[in-house]
Every structure is written in C-alpha cells, then in structure tokens.
Design a protein around this motif. Structure first.
Motif, PDB file in Angstrom:
ATOM      1  N   CYS A  53      62.721  39.640  15.933  1.00 26.44           N
ATOM      2  CA  CYS A  53      62.405  41.040  15.636  1.00 26.44           C
ATOM      3  C   CYS A  53      61.010  41.392  16.155  1.00 26.44           C
ATOM      4  N   THR A  54      60.062  40.506  15.946  1.00 31.20           N
ATOM      5  CA  THR A  54      58.692  40.725  16.432  1.00 31.20           C
ATOM      6  C   THR A  54      58.660  40.836  17.951  1.00 31.20           C
ATOM      7  N   LEU A  55      59.416  39.981  18.631  1.00 27.86           N
ATOM      8  CA  LEU A  55      59.464  40.013  20.101  1.00 27.86           C
ATOM      9  C   LEU A  55      60.079  41.329  20.596  1.00 27.86           C
ATOM     10  N   ILE A  56      61.138  41.784  19.930  1.00 28.33           N
ATOM     11  CA  ILE A  56      61.794  43.034  20.327  1.00 28.33           C
ATOM     12  C   ILE A  56      60.815  44.192  20.186  1.00 28.33           C
ATOM     13  N   ARG A  57      60.059  44.204  19.097  1.00 29.44           N
ATOM     14  CA  ARG A  57      59.128  45.302  18.849  1.00 29.44           C
ATOM     15  C   ARG A  57      57.965  45.321  19.848  1.00 29.44           C
ATOM     16  N   LYS A  58      57.712  44.198  20.501  1.00 28.23           N
ATOM     17  CA  LYS A  58      56.635  44.154  21.502  1.00 28.23           C
ATOM     18  C   LYS A  58      57.062  44.736  22.841  1.00 28.23           C
ATOM     19  N   SER A  59      58.367  44.947  23.009  1.00 28.73           N
ATOM     20  CA  SER A  59      58.878  45.511  24.259  1.00 28.73           C
ATOM     21  C   SER A  59      58.814  47.041  24.191  1.00 28.73           C
ATOM     22  N   SER A  60      58.171  47.657  25.162  1.00 34.07           N
ATOM     23  CA  SER A  60      58.011  49.116  25.155  1.00 34.07           C
ATOM     24  C   SER A  60      59.351  49.830  25.247  1.00 34.07           C
ATOM     25  N   SER A  61      60.338  49.220  25.898  1.00 33.38           N
ATOM     26  CA  SER A  61      61.640  49.871  26.062  1.00 33.38           C
ATOM     27  C   SER A  61      62.567  49.647  24.872  1.00 33.38           C
ATOM     28  N   LEU A  62      62.245  48.699  23.984  1.00 30.35           N
ATOM     29  CA  LEU A  62      63.112  48.376  22.858  1.00 30.35           C
ATOM     30  C   LEU A  62      62.489  48.689  21.501  1.00 30.35           C
ATOM     31  N   ILE A  71      71.411  45.597  27.784  1.00 26.39           N
ATOM     32  CA  ILE A  71      72.375  46.463  27.094  1.00 26.39           C
ATOM     33  C   ILE A  71      71.735  47.758  26.616  1.00 26.39           C
ATOM     34  N   ARG A  72      70.483  47.691  26.164  1.00 20.98           N
ATOM     35  CA  ARG A  72      69.790  48.834  25.552  1.00 20.98           C
ATOM     36  C   ARG A  72      70.654  49.443  24.434  1.00 20.98           C
ATOM     37  N   PRO A  73      70.868  48.688  23.360  1.00 21.75           N
ATOM     38  CA  PRO A  73      71.785  49.138  22.300  1.00 21.75           C
ATOM     39  C   PRO A  73      71.206  50.288  21.482  1.00 21.75           C
ATOM     40  N   ILE A  85      76.244  38.035  19.846  1.00 26.85           N
ATOM     41  CA  ILE A  85      75.345  37.026  20.429  1.00 26.85           C
ATOM     42  C   ILE A  85      75.096  35.939  19.394  1.00 26.85           C
ATOM     43  N   GLN A  86      75.411  34.697  19.771  1.00 23.87           N
ATOM     44  CA  GLN A  86      75.177  33.572  18.872  1.00 23.87           C
ATOM     45  C   GLN A  86      73.856  32.856  19.151  1.00 23.87           C
ATOM     46  N   ASP A  87      73.431  32.840  20.398  1.00 23.70           N
ATOM     47  CA  ASP A  87      72.221  32.098  20.799  1.00 23.70           C
ATOM     48  C   ASP A  87      71.011  33.026  20.760  1.00 23.70           C
ATOM     49  N   SER A  88      70.143  32.841  19.775  1.00 29.92           N
ATOM     50  CA  SER A  88      68.983  33.715  19.633  1.00 29.92           C
ATOM     51  C   SER A  88      67.992  33.550  20.788  1.00 29.92           C
ATOM     52  N   MET A  89      68.028  32.384  21.477  1.00 28.74           N
ATOM     53  CA  MET A  89      67.124  32.154  22.603  1.00 28.74           C
ATOM     54  C   MET A  89      67.436  33.087  23.770  1.00 28.74           C
ATOM     55  N   LYS A  90      68.705  33.462  23.922  1.00 30.78           N
ATOM     56  CA  LYS A  90      69.123  34.311  25.041  1.00 30.78           C
ATOM     57  C   LYS A  90      69.254  35.788  24.640  1.00 30.78           C
ATOM     58  N   ALA A  91      69.008  36.063  23.371  1.00 29.97           N
ATOM     59  CA  ALA A  91      69.280  37.406  22.850  1.00 29.97           C
ATOM     60  C   ALA A  91      68.400  38.473  23.492  1.00 29.97           C
ATOM     61  N   LEU A  92      67.104  38.171  23.651  1.00 29.52           N
ATOM     62  CA  LEU A  92      66.177  39.201  24.140  1.00 29.52           C
ATOM     63  C   LEU A  92      66.571  39.691  25.529  1.00 29.52           C
ATOM     64  N   MET A  93      66.985  38.764  26.393  1.00 29.25           N
ATOM     65  CA  MET A  93      67.384  39.140  27.753  1.00 29.25           C
ATOM     66  C   MET A  93      68.629  40.032  27.721  1.00 29.25           C
TER      67      MET A  93
END
Length: 422
Positions: free
Chosen positions: A366-375, A346-348, A333-341
C-alpha cells in the motif's frame, strides 16, 4: 422526564420529550439502543445502534449532490477517523456510549469547514427522520426512557416533535400502503425477470436496472440515485407485484428493525394538514413506472476495473464470484512481488489488498502504491481478519482508503463498491 418514566408506545415516549429538560433520553428495546437528544423541548438529534455510521454515510452521499466536496475520499477519511477511532489519537473522544460517534463526525465536518452549519442542519434532519420512522414502527409495550445529562458539544438542528410526528406518520402510512408487497425500507430488490420488466420499460433501462439492483436496500438505493427511498419503493412496486423483481428480507443487522407493514392502520391515519418545511417530500411526484425508468436511464453504464491481491487462491475465488463479470472487470493477483507492475499497467478503479502476505505484506505494498504519482489516488481497501485499532491505524498510515474485515459476505463487498465507485 423522570429518570425511569415508562410509556406504553413509541409515540407517547416521543411526545413526552416536549416536557423533558435538556439531555438525552436513552431507550433499549429488542437489543437496539435508541438515543433522543432534546434541547428546549425540541429534538436536536436521534440515533439507534444498528449501523449508525452507515446511516450517516448514506445521508452524506445524498448531500454530496449539493456539496461535491463530501466525496468518497472524505467519507472514507471520516470512517477511518471515527468508526473505530484510536482513543489516543482521536480529536473528539467518546466519553459515554450515549454520545453517538456519528455526531462527533458531523462536528468534525463542520469545524473543519467541510460542512456549512445550514447543511449540517439539513443532514441531521434527514437522519432524525429515518430514525423516528423506525422507532414508531415498534409495537406497543414497555418503553422505559432513561434520562442522562446533555452531552452534545454543539447543535445545528432543532425540530418540533409534533411536526416530526406529523411528517413521519404520513410517510409510514405511505409505506404501510405498499404492504404486503413491500414491508420494509431495508428489503433488497433484485431483478429476476428481464422479460417481464421489458414490458414496462426499454431493454436498455432493464439492463441498467439489473446492474444497480444487486444487494442494495431501498435506503441505500436512495443514496445512490439521489431519490427518496419511499419514492423508489413506490415506483418499483409494480415490478415486484408482477414478479419482475424479487424482494429479499433485510440483511443483518437491519432484520432486527420492525416492518412498516405490521403497523396498525388506524395508528397511521391521523388528519395531517401539511408537511414540515424541514423535510423534502418527493413521494407524491412521479410515482409511475416511466419516472423510475428515467432515473435508471440516467445512470452511468460503466465496467469498473478491480484488482484483488491476496496470496489465498480460495479468497480470490470468493471475491471474483461475489463481484461477477457484468459490472466489474476483476484481475486476481496472488504474488505481491509482481503486483505493483501489474497495477501500473491496469490502472484499476479500486484495489482490494490483503494484509497478511509473504514477501511484501499489504502495508508495504500500500505504501509503495501511494508513492506512485499515477496510482496515489486509487481507492485501496485493506482486507484482513484483524479487527484491532492498531491494525486500522497501520492501514491509515500506509495510505489505505478503507478497511474490510474477514469473513465478509457479498453484501459487505458490494457496499464497499457502492461507497467508493458507484
């Protein structure tokens, strides 16, 4: 030991520790710093300066089979706290270069009730054994031991130096007997001929063997498989001899350590009646190829899902080539704006995240990912060219699991995979 007493061999220096007052004997030889901590004429800890924290992590990983709480999450926390700690925030401060940072990490594990005292003793005994094995391989010459006052806050292990020498010398004889085919526990075996290997084991076992022999040395393989590295070397030796497995020289910095095969045989053939009860010797059981076949047959076969986020196309290409396609399903993934979606869909199993990106940088993502209960529990490895303490502290605050510094080689990346996945 007087402050600057000189010995002519590694063994003589170790023997002299029995009459040394409590403290640390510090030795510098061939750019490697060795430290031996003595209390009551017995050895309570030993270390050398090459990848000391990696050594601790390996032994913690092996011990996690008995203590499941010593998992990758705790080991990663330990590395972030102690491998390069912020002096202002570190709970335990290193006041001298001879106070080994990995010992401070062991203290923390015990004090925070992650590691019982009796298991700390077992861990330290295994670390001492590995360090002494390497030290005794040094060729004779000038060994100048410099004495320092004792700095260890607590000790959990007290080993007779005579008994350690008995155990280690027998192990070194076994390593020597594998030479010249195998000459170091830090050599890296690679499967290069599946056809030859299939004459000795099933195709399924050959396939699994190839998946795990991808840059790890014998010591690292021991941690992965829960086996003595010497036992693994013995069992793989026939495959090395017939050309099924290629051995590569130890990677830096382990190439600085002496080879086991270059020890003089007469130095290794002392009469040893029994081994110390401190160490578990697995090397005499199951040395044939069927035994190692069983080890690899029992290994889980899985394709790991890896997401790599970086605005640099060349860096993504390098990471993809390093990981290959057999064991890892890699999404770039090159575009960090689209990465979270994309990560949500994918649930890597692991995320490699560059810090310096436009729009949304690695810390923010990283902060946004950690706020997601599934990630929130997915390991996140921050990848950056910055090496400073502040950068590590920011990564930790953002929720990073680990830290990989550019430039890195394939072995560095695979070591990270071993630490968090395998």
């Amino acid at each position: 030991m007087p402050k600057n007493q000189t010995q002519s061999s590694a063994k003589e220096l170790l023997k002299s520790l029995e009459s040394t007052k409590d403290g640390c004997i510090y030795v510098v030889r061939d750019r490697i710093r060795w430290a031996f901590y003595v209390k009551g004429g017995k050895l309570v800890y030993a270390s050398h300066s090459l990848e000391s924290f990696e050594r601790l992590e390996r032994h913690l990983r092996a011990l996690s089979r008995e203590l499941p709480n010593l998992d990758d999450k705790l080991r990663s926390q330990l590395r972030l706290m102690f491998d390069d700690p912020d002096p202002e925030n570190a709970k335990y401060k290193v006041t001298s270069e001879i106070l080994c940072i990995e010992y401070i990490a062991i203290l923390w594990l015990v004090n925070e009730h992650h590691l019982p005292s009796n298991m700390a003793s077992k861990l330290i005994a295994r670390v001492i054994q590995e360090v002494i094995e390497a030290f005794l391989c040094l060729p004779n010459g000038e060994f100048k031991g410099i004495y320092y006052e004792h700095l260890l806050q607590d000790t959990y292990c007290s080993l007779s130096i005579d008994r350690i020498l008995e155990v280690v010398e027998q192990r070194l004889k076994a390593w020597y007997d594998l030479g010249p085919t195998i000459s170091s526990p830090y050599q890296c075996p690679y499967l290069v001929s599946q056809t030859s290997a299939a004459k000795r084991m099933s195709l399924e076992t050959v396939h699994r063997l190839g998946r795990i022999l991808r840059g790890f040395n014998f010591c690292q393989l021991g941690a992965l498989l829960g086996k003595d590295p010497l036992a693994i070397a013995r069992q793989l030796c026939p495959l090395v001899s017939d050309g099924s497995i290629l051995l590569r020289d130890p990677l830096s910095p382990f190439d600085m350590l002496p080879r086991t095969y270059y020890l003089a045989p007469e130095e290794e053939r002392e009469n040893i009646e029994k081994l110390s009860e401190t160490f578990t010797d697995e090397t005499n059981a199951g040395d044939d190829i069927s035994s190692i076949s069983q080890v690899f047959t029992n290994q889980e076969s899985k394709t790991w899902k890896i997401v790599c986020i970086d605005d640099s196309e060349s860096m993504l290409s390098i990471i993809s080539s390093y990981l290959g396609s057999e064991d890892f399903q890699v999404t770039l993934i090159q575009d960090s704006m689209k990465a979270l979606m994309k990560i949500n869909s994918i649930r890597p199993d692991l995320i490699l995240l560059d810090i310096g990106m436009p729009s949304v940088d690695g810390y923010q993502l990283c902060t946004l990912i950690r706020k997601s209960s599934s990630l929130k529990d997915i390991p996140i490895v921050m990848v950056t060219g910055n090496k400073g303490i502040i950068d590590r502290a920011r990564a930790r605050i953002a929720g990073a699991t680990d830290y990989l510094t550019k430039p890195f080689v394939q072995a560095d990346l695979l070591k990270m995979m071993m630490r968090h996945l395998i």
